[in-house]
Scaffold this motif. Sequence first.
Motif, PDB file in Angstrom:
ATOM      1  N   ASP A   1       0.838  -1.398   0.468  1.00 36.20           N
ATOM      2  CA  ASP A   1       0.100   0.083   0.110  1.00 36.20           C
ATOM      3  C   ASP A   1       0.647   1.292  -0.016  1.00 36.20           C
ATOM      4  O   ASP A   1       2.225   1.476   0.540  1.00 36.20           O
ATOM      5  CB  ASP A   1      -1.461   0.451   0.962  1.00 36.20           C
ATOM      6  CG  ASP A   1      -2.397   0.389   1.307  1.00 36.20           C
ATOM      7  OD1 ASP A   1      -2.609   1.210  -0.092  1.00 36.20           O
ATOM      8  OD2 ASP A   1      -2.334   1.277   1.996  1.00 36.20           O
ATOM      9  N   GLY A   2       0.723   2.210  -0.630  1.00 34.46           N
ATOM     10  CA  GLY A   2       1.001   3.788  -1.066  1.00 34.46           C
ATOM     11  C   GLY A   2       1.424   4.141  -1.809  1.00 34.46           C
ATOM     12  O   GLY A   2       1.871   5.256  -2.118  1.00 34.46           O
TER      13      GLY A   2
ATOM     14  N   ARG B   1      -0.149   7.474  -2.988  1.00 31.47           N
ATOM     15  CA  ARG B   1       0.349   8.989  -1.769  1.00 31.47           C
ATOM     16  C   ARG B   1       2.191   9.239  -2.236  1.00 31.47           C
ATOM     17  O   ARG B   1       2.729  10.086  -1.946  1.00 31.47           O
ATOM     18  CB  ARG B   1       0.358   8.585  -0.543  1.00 31.47           C
ATOM     19  CG  ARG B   1      -1.395   8.845  -0.070  1.00 31.47           C
ATOM     20  CD  ARG B   1      -1.512   7.956   2.065  1.00 31.47           C
ATOM     21  NE  ARG B   1      -1.426   6.506   0.970  1.00 31.47           N
ATOM     22  CZ  ARG B   1      -1.581   5.637   2.635  1.00 31.47           C
ATOM     23  NH1 ARG B   1      -1.246   5.953   3.555  1.00 31.47           N
ATOM     24  NH2 ARG B   1      -0.989   4.196   2.167  1.00 31.47           N
TER      25      ARG B   1
ATOM     26  N   ARG C   1     -12.734   2.511  -7.590  1.00 34.03           N
ATOM     27  CA  ARG C   1     -11.550   3.686  -8.784  1.00 34.03           C
ATOM     28  C   ARG C   1     -11.762   3.805  -9.641  1.00 34.03           C
ATOM     29  O   ARG C   1     -12.060   3.392 -10.217  1.00 34.03           O
ATOM     30  CB  ARG C   1     -10.113   3.508  -8.188  1.00 34.03           C
ATOM     31  CG  ARG C   1      -9.600   2.848  -6.165  1.00 34.03           C
ATOM     32  CD  ARG C   1      -8.233   2.614  -6.215  1.00 34.03           C
ATOM     33  NE  ARG C   1      -7.722   2.062  -5.163  1.00 34.03           N
ATOM     34  CZ  ARG C   1      -6.434   2.546  -4.684  1.00 34.03           C
ATOM     35  NH1 ARG C   1      -5.307   2.397  -5.505  1.00 34.03           N
ATOM     36  NH2 ARG C   1      -5.842   1.730  -3.283  1.00 34.03           N
TER      37      ARG C   1
HETATM   38 MG    MG Z   1      -4.005   2.202  -0.236  1.00 35.11          MG
END
Ligand code: MG
Length: 241
Positions: free
Chosen positions: A20-21, A24, A71
């Motif tokens: 995850d990430g 960001r 999404r």
């Molecule tokens: Mg995420």
Amino acid sequence: MANKNTKKNNYPKNVGIIMDGNGRWALKNSLKISQGHKQGVEIVKKIVEESVKQNIKSLTLYAFSSENWKRPKAEINAIKKLVIEAINEQVPELKEQKVSLKFFGHLNDFGKKILQKIAYAENKTKCKSSKLDLNIALGYGGQQDIVDVVKNISSMVLSKEIKIEDINEKTINKNSSVPVDEIDLLIRTGGDNRISNFLLFQIAYAEIMFVDKYWPDFTTNDYMKCLNNFKKVSRRFGRRI
Ligand code: MG
Ligand code: IPE
Ligand code: IPE
């Protein structure tokens, strides 16, 4: 020299990662979200190589969840494109490293083109004595998988293939789309402390490590730290030891 009574934990056999990430990371670097996912694939390559080096038996990666269909279309299309590109680019190398690829989840939702690529990748990397089983969760949700298992087993009971009293944990594993029965170490990057519907049944006794770094910033050094931390853990499985 180690005393023969010294208890030494090994590295985990079966590792899972919630990568995850990416989004960001892209925002932090003023890049498009799709570039975050692209960088994420680069990290996958490094972690796969390190897993082979460290004799990990299986690596199960969360690439796209059932919920990720919510999404934006453009992001989903970019991810689909990346999956195809990664397969085209990586299969020869994976074969060379004796890494056996397997995809699982509701793969049909991704369409014919990806399905064909997946079949190609799995066939090409099929290997009797693989060094590493690399399992990729695509369109996967832990709850949905349990629902599918319940449906499969129910129909087997109805057709008298099995008896209700013969159902046990193994029956569940056998009827699950997840290629690995139990995860020893689960890592989640990105800073959030949750499972987000990844493997539910299979993480019953996993050691869970949350890493406060975005996936594209995760290094082999961070990975080694997790593997080494795992070695220090006393896994009791409910026993008094
Ligand atoms: Mg995420
Ligand atoms: C994980 O990164 C990859 C997928 C879910 C496909 P994210 O895209 O969720 O990254 P963040 O959490 O938004 O930073
Ligand atoms: C989990 O990340 C799914 C993958 C890494 C593929 P998400 O970004 O989708 O999870 P939430 O939404 O933060 O729980």
